[in-house]
Scaffold this active site. Structure first.
Site, short mmCIF file in Angstrom:
data_model
loop_
_atom_site.label_atom_id
_atom_site.label_comp_id
_atom_site.label_asym_id
_atom_site.label_seq_id
_atom_site.Cartn_x
_atom_site.Cartn_y
_atom_site.Cartn_z
N LYS A 53 0.84 -1.21 0.00
CA LYS A 53 0.00 0.00 0.00
C LYS A 53 0.87 1.26 0.00
CE LYS A 53 -3.72 -2.48 2.30
NZ LYS A 53 -4.61 -2.68 3.44
N GLN B 157 -4.25 -1.70 9.63
CA GLN B 157 -4.24 -3.02 8.99
C GLN B 157 -4.91 -4.06 9.89
OE1 GLN B 157 -3.36 -3.53 5.88
NE2 GLN B 157 -3.70 -5.73 5.93
N ASP C 140 -10.59 3.65 4.32
CA ASP C 140 -10.61 2.18 4.23
C ASP C 140 -12.01 1.62 4.54
OD1 ASP C 140 -9.18 -0.22 3.85
OD2 ASP C 140 -8.86 -0.47 6.00
#
Ligand SMILES: Nc1nc2c(c(=O)[nH]1)N[C@@H](CN(C=O)c1ccc(C(=O)N[C@@H](CCC(=O)O)C(=O)O)cc1)CN2
Length: 281
Positions: free
Chosen positions: A53, A97, A120
């Site tokens: 990413k 994450q 996200d």
């Protein structure tokens, strides 16, 4: 049966190509889009995804602020880190994450991300907006699946979509996005009885179970479109690719399918969020 391989790398590249110019325009206005990633612990797969990413951000001119916390980090320390990023005006998107180590309250951490920076799509507020059909930043894998369908002009309206999986950042939001596009949606899960028969109803099948090669060829209706959102160890998807591709009219491979587009959607949302900060002033 001749089928179409849905090439995620091609879709991802076309999304990134469109972002390059938008990033340039932002920089000319004095704004460098910035994504902060938080990795807690040392899980090798998570470390790889976060690195991918960050690297993809940098390739198109997005600043990548990489925070790596030790596996002993307590929930409160993680919340403090997120709060600081919420308050930092140079940060436009925050990605925590998943999964975090089990002693951490991951849901609480996700909820601490401010809605403006939830690129996200992990907060319940963001999910609610997605479900109601006006979310700015749906979770990235669901957004990727919709982008692939859109890129290949695969019709959704009136189709029966079967989603296997109901996780908060994958199965549930992709079901909502498909419903918003007027599909008839069935969401299956571990307690679904006669799973193979339900999957056979699907014109569009989304596999999001987290079990390698779980979806069998004889579960797939002839001509169905199959999207594999699995990312199991060894780059193995949730779909038995060889068997399912014999039945499907179109199918995503693993690797090279949904995964690369997931990352592109994260970049797109970060650029969107940076542009939002300008339009507010
Ligand atoms: N906060 C989040 N955590 C996690 C998410 C997420 O969307 N948000 N998704 C998954 C994993 N994931 C991103 O984090 C992810 C997995 C795989 C890929 C990918 O591109 N895979 C490649 C192959 C990988 C390789 O080359 O080594 C592919 O499929 O071609 C992207 C993202 C869990 N956590």
């Amino acid at each position: 049966m001749e089928n179409l391989i849905l090439d995620g790398r091609k879709v991802a590249q076309s999304i990134k190509n469109q972002l390059v110019e938008r990033v340039q325009v932002l920089k000319e206005k004095g704004v460098t889009p910035c994504l902060a990633t938080i990795l807690v612990g040392d899980d090798p797969s998570s470390a790889t995804y976060v690195k991918m990413k960050g690297n993809e951000c940098e390739k198109i001119g997005i600043k990548s602020l990489r925070i790596h916390l030790p596996k002993e980090t307590e929930t409160n320390q993680l919340l403090e880190t997120i709060q600081k990023l919420n308050e930092d005006n140079s940060v436009h998107g925050i990605l925590l994450q998943h999964p975090v180590p089990s002693h951490i309250d991951e849901r609480k951490a996700f909820e601490t991300i401010s809605i403006e920076k939830d690129v996200d799509g992990v907060t319940s507020y963001g999910y609610g907006q997605t479900a109601l059909g006006f979310g700015k930043y749906p979770s990235c894998t669901p957004a990727a699946i919709m982008s692939i369908l859109n890129y290949y002009q695969i019709p959704i309206e009136g189709k029966h979509a079967v989603v296997i999986g109901r996780s908060p950042i994958l199965g549930k939001p992709v079901s909502a996005l498909l419903l918003n596009e007027n599909a008839t949606v069935t969401t299956c899960h571990s307690r679904t009885t006669n799973l193979s028969e339900v999957v056979q109803l699907g014109d569009i099948v989304v596999a999001a179970v987290g079990k390698p090669n779980f979806i069998q060829g004889d579960w797939i209706k002839k001509g169905a479109v199959v999207l594999d959102a699995g990312y199991n160890k060894g780059n193995i998807g949730d779909v038995d690719y060889d068997a399912c591709s014999e039945k499907a009219s179109a199918i995503t491979p693993v690797p090279g399918g949904v995964g690369p587009v997931t990352i592109s959607m994260l970049l797109k949302h970060t650029v969107d969020a940076a542009e939002e900060t300008i339009s507010k002033h």
